[in-house]
Design a protein around this motif. Structure first.
Motif, PDB file in Angstrom:
ATOM      1  N   ASP A  60       0.315   8.173  26.026  1.00 25.24           N
ATOM      2  CA  ASP A  60       1.140   6.963  26.134  1.00 25.24           C
ATOM      3  C   ASP A  60       0.626   5.834  25.252  1.00 25.24           C
ATOM      4  N   TYR A  61      -0.672   5.847  24.980  1.00 24.66           N
ATOM      5  CA  TYR A  61      -1.232   4.744  24.192  1.00 24.66           C
ATOM      6  C   TYR A  61      -0.980   4.904  22.690  1.00 24.66           C
ATOM      7  N   VAL A  62      -0.428   6.034  22.286  1.00 27.75           N
ATOM      8  CA  VAL A  62      -0.071   6.231  20.874  1.00 27.75           C
ATOM      9  C   VAL A  62       1.406   5.874  20.691  1.00 27.75           C
ATOM     10  N   LEU A  63       1.674   4.827  19.961  1.00 23.80           N
ATOM     11  CA  LEU A  63       3.034   4.351  19.753  1.00 23.80           C
ATOM     12  C   LEU A  63       3.702   4.994  18.539  1.00 23.80           C
ATOM     13  N   GLN A  64       2.880   5.400  17.579  1.00 21.07           N
ATOM     14  CA  GLN A  64       3.461   5.951  16.354  1.00 21.07           C
ATOM     15  C   GLN A  64       2.399   6.687  15.543  1.00 21.07           C
ATOM     16  N   MET A  65       2.805   7.703  14.818  1.00 19.45           N
ATOM     17  CA  MET A  65       1.949   8.378  13.845  1.00 19.45           C
ATOM     18  C   MET A  65       2.627   8.292  12.486  1.00 19.45           C
ATOM     19  N   HIS A  66       1.876   7.945  11.455  1.00 16.61           N
ATOM     20  CA  HIS A  66       2.456   7.863  10.113  1.00 16.61           C
ATOM     21  C   HIS A  66       1.364   8.072   9.064  1.00 16.61           C
ATOM     22  N   GLY A  67       1.776   8.112   7.808  1.00 16.20           N
ATOM     23  CA  GLY A  67       0.810   8.274   6.715  1.00 16.20           C
ATOM     24  C   GLY A  67       0.149   9.636   6.706  1.00 16.20           C
ATOM     25  N   PHE A  68       0.828  10.643   7.217  1.00 11.67           N
ATOM     26  CA  PHE A  68       0.238  11.986   7.305  1.00 11.67           C
ATOM     27  C   PHE A  68       0.193  12.644   5.925  1.00 11.67           C
ATOM     28  N   TYR A  69      -0.971  13.183   5.591  1.00 14.14           N
ATOM     29  CA  TYR A  69      -1.079  13.948   4.350  1.00 14.14           C
ATOM     30  C   TYR A  69      -2.042  15.109   4.561  1.00 14.14           C
ATOM     31  N   LEU A  70      -1.652  16.259   4.038  1.00 15.74           N
ATOM     32  CA  LEU A  70      -2.422  17.480   4.212  1.00 15.74           C
ATOM     33  C   LEU A  70      -2.880  18.001   2.850  1.00 15.74           C
ATOM     34  N   ASP A  71      -4.190  18.059   2.674  1.00 13.64           N
ATOM     35  CA  ASP A  71      -4.774  18.650   1.466  1.00 13.64           C
ATOM     36  C   ASP A  71      -5.179  20.069   1.831  1.00 13.64           C
ATOM     37  N   MET A  72      -4.274  21.016   1.598  1.00 10.50           N
ATOM     38  CA  MET A  72      -4.484  22.396   2.049  1.00 10.50           C
ATOM     39  C   MET A  72      -5.581  23.099   1.244  1.00 10.50           C
TER      40      MET A  72
ATOM     41  N   GLY B 257       0.835  -1.193   0.000  1.00 10.89           N
ATOM     42  CA  GLY B 257       0.000   0.000   0.000  1.00 10.89           C
ATOM     43  C   GLY B 257       0.872   1.245   0.000  1.00 10.89           C
ATOM     44  N   VAL B 258       0.255   2.374  -0.338  1.00 13.31           N
ATOM     45  CA  VAL B 258       1.040   3.611  -0.479  1.00 13.31           C
ATOM     46  C   VAL B 258       0.431   4.747   0.336  1.00 13.31           C
ATOM     47  N   TYR B 259       1.278   5.442   1.077  1.00 15.21           N
ATOM     48  CA  TYR B 259       0.931   6.709   1.714  1.00 15.21           C
ATOM     49  C   TYR B 259       1.604   7.828   0.916  1.00 15.21           C
ATOM     50  N   SER B 260       0.864   8.904   0.705  1.00 12.80           N
ATOM     51  CA  SER B 260       1.418  10.039  -0.018  1.00 12.80           C
ATOM     52  C   SER B 260       2.066  11.025   0.950  1.00 12.80           C
ATOM     53  N   HIS B 261       3.272  11.449   0.625  1.00 12.40           N
ATOM     54  CA  HIS B 261       4.027  12.353   1.490  1.00 12.40           C
ATOM     55  C   HIS B 261       4.092  13.754   0.871  1.00 12.40           C
TER      56      HIS B 261
ATOM     57  N   ASN C 128      -8.383  21.726  -0.049  1.00 14.02           N
ATOM     58  CA  ASN C 128      -9.715  21.297   0.392  1.00 14.02           C
ATOM     59  C   ASN C 128      -9.838  21.208   1.916  1.00 14.02           C
ATOM     60  N   LYS C 129      -8.782  21.623   2.603  1.00 11.08           N
ATOM     61  CA  LYS C 129      -8.777  21.647   4.076  1.00 11.08           C
ATOM     62  C   LYS C 129      -9.070  20.261   4.670  1.00 11.08           C
ATOM     63  N   LYS C 130      -8.283  19.295   4.242  1.00 14.81           N
ATOM     64  CA  LYS C 130      -8.440  17.934   4.765  1.00 14.81           C
ATOM     65  C   LYS C 130      -7.102  17.414   5.275  1.00 14.81           C
ATOM     66  N   MET C 131      -7.157  16.705   6.389  1.00 17.35           N
ATOM     67  CA  MET C 131      -5.957  16.146   7.013  1.00 17.35           C
ATOM     68  C   MET C 131      -6.222  14.679   7.339  1.00 17.35           C
ATOM     69  N   ARG C 132      -5.258  13.812   7.010  1.00 21.19           N
ATOM     70  CA  ARG C 132      -5.434  12.389   7.322  1.00 21.19           C
ATOM     71  C   ARG C 132      -4.111  11.786   7.769  1.00 21.19           C
ATOM     72  N   PHE C 133      -4.214  10.850   8.702  1.00 22.23           N
ATOM     73  CA  PHE C 133      -3.024  10.123   9.158  1.00 22.23           C
ATOM     74  C   PHE C 133      -3.446   8.890   9.938  1.00 22.23           C
ATOM     75  N   ASP C 134      -2.481   7.994  10.171  1.00 23.49           N
ATOM     76  CA  ASP C 134      -2.715   6.764  10.947  1.00 23.49           C
ATOM     77  C   ASP C 134      -1.995   6.864  12.285  1.00 23.49           C
ATOM     78  N   THR C 135      -2.534   6.194  13.282  1.00 22.63           N
ATOM     79  CA  THR C 135      -1.859   6.094  14.576  1.00 22.63           C
ATOM     80  C   THR C 135      -1.806   4.632  14.995  1.00 22.63           C
ATOM     81  N   VAL C 136      -0.650   4.213  15.499  1.00 26.53           N
ATOM     82  CA  VAL C 136      -0.516   2.859  16.046  1.00 26.53           C
ATOM     83  C   VAL C 136      -0.823   2.938  17.535  1.00 26.53           C
ATOM     84  N   LEU C 137      -1.848   2.185  17.968  1.00 26.96           N
ATOM     85  CA  LEU C 137      -2.311   2.242  19.350  1.00 26.96           C
ATOM     86  C   LEU C 137      -2.012   0.951  20.088  1.00 26.96           C
TER      87      LEU C 137
END
Length: 370
Positions: free
Chosen positions: A311-323, A285-289, A325-334
Motif C-alpha cells: 500500500d505504501y508504493v504509489l507508483q513505479m516508473h523509470g524501469f530499465y533492464l540491462d539484460m 531528466g530522462v528515463y530510458s525505456h 549485464n544483468k542489471k535492473m533499475r527503477f524508481d518507486t513513489v512512496l
C-alpha cells in the motif's frame, strides 16, 4: 499580464481600499464616540487595521517587483508572503485588543445612545464593505495576489460584522436591550479567526506546500502529448512568489533516441510548458525505456505487480533492464507513512527473490506531486 501590470493592479486596488477604509474609520469612530458604542468603535478599529494592511500590501508589491540581481537571482517575489504575514499579524492584534475591550464592557457596561443618523451611517458602511470586498477579492484572483484576496475576504467579513452591529443597534432602539458588548466579542472572535487563517496560509506558502493538482496534471498532460514521451514523472515545482514557478521533471523516452533528438525534444517541452502555463521548466531528466525485446516488457509488468502489492508504493516508473549485464533499475513513489530505507530493502528482497540473477537498484521518490 506582465509583472509591472500586476504590480499596478495591486497598488491601484490597495489605494482604493485605503481611501475607503479611512473614510469608514472617520464616520464609524465619530458615530461610536457620539453614541458611546463599543461595537461601533471596534468596527472602526477593524477598518483601520484594513487600511494599514493595504499600505503594507503596496509596499510588498513594490519590493516584490524589484528586478533579479546577483544576490537574489530569482527575484524578490517571496517578499509578498512576508508582507501577507505582517497583514495577518495586524489583523490578529486588532482582534485580540478588540476582544479585551469587549469583555471589559461586559463586566462594566455603559449605556449607548443611537439615532436615526447613526443607523443610516452603519447601514451604508455595510453596503460599502460588501462592494469593496467583492471588488478587491476579484482583483486579487485576477493577479494571483494572496494579500489582495485576503484583504477582500476580510472586507466581506467586515460587512457581516458591521451588519451585526447594525442589528444590535436596532434591537437597542426598539427593545432597549443592550447587546453591543456581546456583539463586540463576536466581532473580535471573527477578526482573530481571520488573522489565524491568514497567518497559517502564508506560513504554508513560505514553508513550501504541495503543488496545485490542476497545474501538475496540466503540465504532465502537455508533456505526454509528445509522441516520443512514454510518461512524465517526478515533477517538482518550486515557488518564488506569486506567478513565478520553476520546475523540473523526468520523462521516459525510448532507448533508441539520440542525444540530439532528446535535446530537441526537451527544448520544445520547455518552450511549450512556459507558453501554456507560465511555469519555467529548468530541468528535464530522462528515463530510458526498453524497446528492443518483449522479455523486458514482461519482466517490467511482473516487477510492477510485486512492488505495487504494498500500500505504501504509489507508483513505479523509470524501469530499465540491462539484460546483457544483468542489471535492473527503477524508481518507486512512496508515501510519507513509511521509512524509505526499510521500504527499499523490502522491495529489493522481494524482487531479488523473483530475479536472483539481477543486480537491482531502486530509487525511492517522495509523494511530492500528483
Amino acid at each position: 499580464m506582465t509583472g509591472k501590470e500586476r504590480e499596478k493592479v495591486i497598488v491601484q486596488t490597495s489605494i482604493i481600499g485605503i481611501a475607503t477604509n479611512v473614510m469608514l474609520v472617520a464616520f464609524k469612530m465619530t458615530v461610536g464616540l457620539i453614541s458611546n458604542s463599543i461595537a461601533v468603535i471596534l468596527d472602526a478599529i477593524n477598518n483601520l487595521s484594513d487600511a494599514l494592511s493595504s499600505v503594507i500590501t503596496i509596499v510588498g508589491a513594490k519590493l516584490a517587483g524589484k528586478a533579479p540581481n546577483k544576490k537574489h537571482p530569482l527575484g524578490y517575489g517571496r517578499i509578498e508572503y512576508i508582507t501577507s504575514m505582517i497583514v495577518a499579524a495586524i489583523v490578529l492584534y486588532a482582534g485580540i485588543t478588540s476582544l479585551v475591550e469587549s469583555v471589559k464592557k461586559i463586566i462594566h457596561p455603559e449605556k449607548a445612545e443611537y439615532s436615526i443618523a447613526t443607523i443610516i451611517i452603519i447601514a451604508v458602511a455595510v453596503i460599502v464593505k460588501l462592494l469593496l470586498g467583492t471588488f478587491v477579492k476579484k482583483r486579487g484572483k485576477k493577479v494571483n495576489s494572496g494579500a489582495l484576496i485576503a484583504s477582500g475576504s476580510d472586507a466581506l467579513f467586515d460587512a457581516i460584522l458591521s451588519a451585526s452591529v447594525l442589528a444590535s443597534a436596532l434591537v437597542y432602539m426598539f427593545f432597549h436591550i443592550s447587546l453591543e458588548a456581546f456583539i463586540g466579542v463576536v466581532i473580535a472572535l471573527f477578526i482573530i479567526k481571520a488573522g489565524i487563517e491568514m497567518l497559517v496560509e502564508t506560513l504554508d506558502d513560505i514553508l513550501g506546500k504541495r503543488a496545485d493538482k490542476e497545474l501538475v496534471l496540466r503540465i504532465k498532460k502537455l508533456i505526454n502529448e509528445e509522441e516520443e514521451v512514454r510518461g512524465a514523472y517526478d515533477l517538482i515545482i518550486n515557488n518564488y512568489g506569486p506567478n513565478k514557478n520553476i520546475a523540473s521533471v523526468h520523462v521516459e523516452l525510448p532507448d533508441t533516441m539520440t542525444v540530439e533528438e532528446v535535446d530537441k525534444l526537451t527544448r520544445k517541452l520547455e518552450e511549450k510548458i512556459y507558453k501554456e502555463t507560465a511555469v519555467i521548466l529548468t530541468g528535464v531528466g530522462v528515463y530510458s525505456h526498453n524497446t528492443k525485446n518483449d522479455e523486458a516488457s514482461a519482466i517490467r509488468n511482473n516487477v510492477q505487480k510485486i512492488v505495487t502489492t504494498h500500500d505504501y508504493v504509489l507508483q513505479m516508473h523509470g524501469f530499465y533492464l540491462d539484460m546483457e549485464n544483468k542489471k535492473m533499475r527503477f524508481d518507486t513513489v512512496l508515501t510519507f507513512a513509511v521509512s524509505f530505507r526499510e521500504a527499499v530493502e523490502t522491495l529489493i528482497k522481494e524482487v531479488k527473490a523473483a530475479y536472483p540473477d539481477y543486480e537491482i537498484t531502486i530509487s525511492p521518490d517522495a509523494d511530492i506531486s500528483d
